[in-house]
Design a protein around this motif. Structure first.
Motif, short mmCIF file in Angstrom:
data_model
loop_
_atom_site.label_atom_id
_atom_site.label_comp_id
_atom_site.label_asym_id
_atom_site.label_seq_id
_atom_site.Cartn_x
_atom_site.Cartn_y
_atom_site.Cartn_z
N VAL A 272 0.85 -1.20 0.00
CA VAL A 272 0.00 0.00 0.00
C VAL A 272 0.88 1.24 0.00
O VAL A 272 1.79 1.36 0.82
N ILE A 273 0.62 2.13 -0.95
CA ILE A 273 1.36 3.39 -1.02
C ILE A 273 0.38 4.52 -0.80
O ILE A 273 -0.60 4.66 -1.54
N ASN A 274 0.65 5.32 0.23
CA ASN A 274 -0.22 6.46 0.52
C ASN A 274 0.37 7.73 -0.05
O ASN A 274 1.58 7.91 -0.09
N ASN A 275 -0.49 8.61 -0.49
CA ASN A 275 -0.09 9.92 -1.01
C ASN A 275 1.06 9.82 -2.01
O ASN A 275 2.17 10.27 -1.74
N PRO A 276 0.81 9.22 -3.17
CA PRO A 276 1.88 9.06 -4.17
C PRO A 276 2.41 10.40 -4.66
O PRO A 276 1.68 11.39 -4.68
N SER A 277 3.68 10.39 -5.05
CA SER A 277 4.30 11.62 -5.54
C SER A 277 3.74 11.99 -6.91
O SER A 277 3.16 11.15 -7.62
N GLN B 181 5.50 12.49 -9.44
CA GLN B 181 6.26 11.71 -10.42
C GLN B 181 5.61 10.35 -10.66
O GLN B 181 5.46 9.91 -11.80
N LEU B 182 5.19 9.71 -9.56
CA LEU B 182 4.54 8.41 -9.70
C LEU B 182 3.20 8.55 -10.42
O LEU B 182 2.85 7.75 -11.29
N LEU B 183 2.46 9.59 -10.07
CA LEU B 183 1.16 9.80 -10.73
C LEU B 183 1.33 10.04 -12.23
O LEU B 183 0.50 9.63 -13.04
N ILE C 288 1.86 6.68 -13.82
CA ILE C 288 0.57 5.98 -13.86
C ILE C 288 -0.31 6.56 -14.96
O ILE C 288 -0.97 5.82 -15.71
N ARG D 167 -1.65 -1.36 -4.03
CA ARG D 167 -2.72 -0.36 -3.96
C ARG D 167 -2.11 1.01 -3.70
O ARG D 167 -1.25 1.15 -2.83
N ILE D 168 -2.52 1.98 -4.48
CA ILE D 168 -2.03 3.34 -4.30
C ILE D 168 -3.21 4.20 -3.85
O ILE D 168 -4.21 4.31 -4.56
N ASP D 169 -3.08 4.76 -2.66
CA ASP D 169 -4.15 5.61 -2.10
C ASP D 169 -3.77 7.08 -2.28
O ASP D 169 -2.77 7.53 -1.72
N ASN D 170 -4.56 7.78 -3.06
CA ASN D 170 -4.29 9.20 -3.30
C ASN D 170 -5.45 10.02 -2.73
O ASN D 170 -6.42 10.30 -3.44
N TYR D 171 -5.35 10.36 -1.46
CA TYR D 171 -6.44 11.06 -0.77
C TYR D 171 -5.91 12.32 -0.08
O TYR D 171 -4.77 12.34 0.41
N VAL E 284 9.94 6.13 -6.33
CA VAL E 284 9.41 7.25 -7.11
C VAL E 284 8.39 8.02 -6.27
O VAL E 284 8.21 9.22 -6.43
N SER E 285 7.74 7.28 -5.36
CA SER E 285 6.72 7.92 -4.54
C SER E 285 7.32 8.67 -3.35
O SER E 285 6.61 9.27 -2.56
N LYS F 227 8.87 7.50 -0.70
CA LYS F 227 8.70 6.90 0.64
C LYS F 227 10.04 6.46 1.20
O LYS F 227 10.85 5.95 0.47
#
Lengths: 50, 172
Positions: A9-14, A16-18, A21, B133-137, B169-170, B172
């Motif tokens: 699980v990745i929260n609040n993607p950067s 760059q990642l978006l 995607i 799963r990528i959560d973008n909230y 890339v994200s 983290k």
């Protein structure tokens, strides 16, 4: 036996990642359009279930 | 990989394809690893082009069999599946916890269930499903995205590199 790993699980993607995607989604959309418009004879396999 | 499949049952037609992912979207170091190991990452797409009936077990079984056949015929294949959030699922099961589930999450759970069932019923070992799963909230508003990689365990290192890159890339 576990065939499926725990979900990563990745929260609040950067941004760059978006962007990556978004690029993949654009590619997918183009492929889906192609798939929808294919003629029956162009498929590798066709099945008709009764 | 470039393969496509059409399955028709009554008024329902499904079109399925496995096509190599356009690697231009991937970072250079990932492309190098995939080339060095001669890995083909192909995207699985499933599209209903007609009909509104619930999808039968026989259709799902046939589609699963086609994908499995291609997977086992191609030793360097990794299957990538991004769960569609654009098209609805006609007559889906909306009981219990499924009631308010977004369509892409529903597809992700269904994908895993079908994969696990296939593996158990065919007594296949050495292949793993990796869900992401990528959560973008922000302030409770946003969306989630769901992806899967199906790979042989000997290619776990490649999947780990792909996962690490997503995390990296994200930021983290």
């Amino acid at each position: 036996m576990a065939y499926t790993k725990e979900t990563l699980v990745i929260n609040n993607p950067s941004e760059q990642l978006l962007k990556v995607i978004e690029k993949l989604r654009e590619n997918k959309q183009a492929k889906l359009d192609k798939l929808r418009n294919m003629k029956p004879e162009e498929f590798s396999r066709r099945v008709i279930l009764s | 990989m470039e393969a496509s499949y059409s399955i028709i049952k009554k008024e329902n037609e499904y079109r399925v394809s496995l096509t190599s992912v356009n690697q231009e979207a991937l970072p250079d170091h990932i492309r190098v690893v995939l080339a060095d190991e001669n890995i083909d990452v192909s995207e699985l797409m499933i599209e209903r082009v007609s009909g509104k009936s619930a999808t039968g077990q026989d259709v799902l079984h046939d589609i699963t069999g086609w994908v499995a056949e291609l997977f086992f015929a191609n030793p360097n294949l990794i299957v990538y599946y991004s769960c569609d959030d654009m098209t609805p699922i006609p007559r889906r099961n909306k009981r219990g916890g499924n009631r308010n589930m977004p369509v892409n999450e529903y597809r992700s759970k269904l994908f895993t269930r079908i994969f696990d069932t296939y593996m158990a019923s065919h007594q296949v070992t050495g292949v793993t499903n990796t869900p992401i799963r990528i959560d973008n909230y922000e302030n409770g508003i946003g969306y989630s995205l769901f992806f899967h990689f199906i790979a042989r365990n000997i290619h776990n290192n490649i999947v780990e590199i792909l996962k690490d890159n997503i995390v990296e890339v994200s930021g983290k």
